[in-house]
Write a protein that holds these residues in place. Structure first.
Motif, mmCIF file in Angstrom:
data_model
loop_
_atom_site.group_PDB
_atom_site.id
_atom_site.type_symbol
_atom_site.label_atom_id
_atom_site.label_comp_id
_atom_site.label_asym_id
_atom_site.label_seq_id
_atom_site.Cartn_x
_atom_site.Cartn_y
_atom_site.Cartn_z
ATOM 1 N N THR A 332 0.829 -1.206 0.000
ATOM 2 C CA THR A 332 0.000 0.000 0.000
ATOM 3 C C THR A 332 0.862 1.255 0.000
ATOM 4 O O THR A 332 0.581 2.228 -0.711
ATOM 5 C CB THR A 332 -0.924 0.007 1.227
ATOM 6 O OG1 THR A 332 -1.696 -1.189 1.245
ATOM 7 C CG2 THR A 332 -1.859 1.203 1.177
ATOM 8 N N GLN A 333 1.921 1.240 0.793
ATOM 9 C CA GLN A 333 2.815 2.390 0.834
ATOM 10 C C GLN A 333 3.524 2.588 -0.502
ATOM 11 O O GLN A 333 3.670 3.716 -0.976
ATOM 12 C CB GLN A 333 3.848 2.213 1.953
ATOM 13 C CG GLN A 333 3.256 2.350 3.360
ATOM 14 C CD GLN A 333 4.257 1.966 4.436
ATOM 15 O OE1 GLN A 333 5.025 1.008 4.272
ATOM 16 N NE2 GLN A 333 4.259 2.697 5.549
ATOM 17 N N GLY A 351 -4.846 8.368 5.491
ATOM 18 C CA GLY A 351 -4.860 7.150 6.291
ATOM 19 C C GLY A 351 -4.947 7.466 7.766
ATOM 20 O O GLY A 351 -4.514 8.544 8.204
ATOM 21 N N THR A 355 -0.604 4.246 10.285
ATOM 22 C CA THR A 355 -0.641 3.418 9.065
ATOM 23 C C THR A 355 0.587 3.603 8.184
ATOM 24 O O THR A 355 0.673 3.005 7.120
ATOM 25 C CB THR A 355 -1.909 3.722 8.253
ATOM 26 O OG1 THR A 355 -1.980 5.135 8.015
ATOM 27 C CG2 THR A 355 -3.142 3.274 9.011
ATOM 28 N N LYS A 357 2.004 6.787 7.071
ATOM 29 C CA LYS A 357 1.990 7.918 6.124
ATOM 30 C C LYS A 357 3.336 8.651 6.107
ATOM 31 O O LYS A 357 3.850 8.970 5.041
ATOM 32 C CB LYS A 357 0.875 8.904 6.490
ATOM 33 C CG LYS A 357 -0.530 8.340 6.367
ATOM 34 C CD LYS A 357 -1.574 9.397 6.595
ATOM 35 C CE LYS A 357 -1.503 10.000 7.980
ATOM 36 N NZ LYS A 357 -1.738 8.991 9.045
#
Length: 473
Positions: A332-333, A351, A355, A357
């Motif tokens: 996801t990152q 987010g 999470t 960011k």
């Protein structure tokens, strides 16, 4: 690459856009017209013209044929003249001399009337160009009748900012009127009966004052801490002007305050008080930034504003595969970083807390640097900026922290712009001049047994002021 807690553009001078007609002619009696010639853009020259039969002569100025808008030039040197501005518009902007209207110049800012159809061309050509030893900031206002993009949105934000600022000032005023010095100190927002124990320069050429209690007792409990904006004023001088500063160090027995400028009043008063203050400079910059965003036209800021207000769609390039610098990123990152790198205008990574960011943002910055880009990383708080900054330094990136050093974590201050320039030979010379100036101020404030010669103290203070002026240069 630079990291900052806020990005504050040049300060703005707001004026109403105008339409020049008939060269500013005003009718006079006996068939004589009084004209003001604005075609050269310099100091207006008055001349007389006589018409037949007492009627006004039929003339039309060049400016009356074209709508005129206001072009703003900022960050000018105080030595800049109207002739310099005119030459700048003609030589760099390629605008004919006769098409330049009125020029208003004051305090490092200028407002110039130019034809409406030249505004975009001049902003793109002149913005960022060098005029003398300064890089000039250029922007233009919207002409009359042109509706501001998102005007109501910015007006609402400005109104809310004004309400907040007014409430803070009112609260501070009521507190100072209602409470005695001792009661104000007990609230934790003030410290009274202070004396200057030591003077020095540092934190990028600022004036550092070490304040202690007059009886050298430990400081009481206070809300004043490192980074707090404060006002230093004479303890007994009602109505005396205060000096704005920031607390840069706090210990059990003293506070150290960084002032932007030095005053000879320090030698005239023995005891002082320190009061928590609202950050007026930040409010002024926020207000100016809102106005500039609202009035922007024909430049990159106007494009970004329209995108953020939903009046224009953002554009993206095709995503491309690049080496990942942090192997610990999850899928996801990685997708978020690729998405942001493909954005031409703006990208939003959203987010919940925890999470990753910030980890993704650090990867994004590092990859942008590998592409040869320059990055200015901003955040809503100093702590958030320091968090990003610390991770970038840990990753081996060369980063510079912008902002007041007193509001930066102590172990990161060595990487602030202000402290990086302190090792320059000119800065060392400036510190020496400041110390000499402080000694002269103290000398002028001392009482002596022999009566000083008339004007001697004034001359000593003036010599100190000249040293401070040399130090600033």
């Amino acid at each position: 690459m630079m990291v900052s807690d806020s990005y504050n553009g040049s300060q703005l001078l707001l004026c109403c856009a105008g339409h020049v007609s008939d060269a500013g002619r005003r009718p006079r009696e006996n068939g004589i017209d009084d004209e003001v010639d604005t075609s050269c853009g310099m100091d207006t020259a008055r001349r007389k013209t006589v018409s037949r039969g007492g009627r006004r002569p039929l003339r039309t100025s060049l400016q009356s044929l074209h709508p005129m808008i206001l072009l703003h030039l900022e960050s000018l040197s105080r030595q800049t003249t109207k002739s310099d501005l005119l030459a700048f518009l003609v030589s760099i902007g390629q605008l004919e001399r006769r098409r330049v209207g009125r020029i208003d110049l004051r305090a490092g800012e200028a407002v110039v009337e130019v034809p409406d159809d030249w505004q975009c061309r001049l902003v793109k050509t002149l913005d960022g160009q060098m005029l003398g030893d300064r890089r000039v900031r250029v922007w233009a206002e919207s002409p009359p009748g042109c509706e501001d993009a998102g005007g109501h949105h910015f007006e609402r934000l400005t109104h809310m900012l004004e309400l907040e600022s007014r409430a803070q000032v009112q609260e501070a005023t009521e507190r100072s009127r209602r409470l005695s010095p001792a009661d104000a100190e007990r609230t934790g927002t003030s410290l009274v009966d202070l004396i200057v124990a030591d003077e020095d320069t540092g934190l990028g050429g600022r004036y550092l004052l070490q304040l202690i209690k007059r009886k050298r007792s430990p400081l009481p409990w206070t809300r004043l801490g490192v980074g707090s904006p404060v006002v230093l004023s004479p303890h007994t001088g009602k109505g005396a002007a205060g000096h704005r500063g920031v607390v840069c160090e706090r210990a059990e027995g003293f506070l150290r305050v960084a002032l932007g400028s030095m005053s000879d009043a320090l030698a005239e008063h023995e005891t002082w008080r320190l009061d928590l203050s609202s950050d007026e400079i930040a409010v002024q910059r926020q207000r100016a930034a809102l106005q500039r965003a609202r009035l922007a036209r024909g430049e990159r800021l106007a494009e970004l504003r329209d995108i953020l207000l939903g009046q224009r769609m953002p554009e993206f390039d095709r995503e491309r595969e690049e080496p990942v610098l942090n192997p610990g990123l999850n899928d996801t990152q990685r997708q978020a970083v690729q998405f942001a790198l493909a954005a031409r205008d703006v990208a939003l990574i959203h987010g919940p807390p925890g999470t990753g960011k910030t980890t993704a943002v650090v990867e994004l910055i590092r990859r942008a640097i590998r592409r040869g880009e320059k990055v200015l990383a901003c955040a809503p708080s100093n702590l958030a900026v320091d968090n990003i900054f610390e991770r970038l330094l840990a990753a081996g990136e060369r980063a510079v922290r912008l902002g007041h050093p007193a509001r930066v974590m102590a172990d990161l201050r060595a990487h602030t712009l202000d402290l990086l320039v302190e090792n320059h030979p000119d800065v060392r010379l400036a510190r020496k001049l400041v110390k000499e100036a402080m000694g002269l101020f103290r000398q002028a404030g001392r009482y002596t047994r022999a009566k000083p010669l008339p004007g001697a103290r004034q001359e000593t203070r003036q010599e100190a002021r000249n040293l401070l002026a040399d130090a600033r240069r």
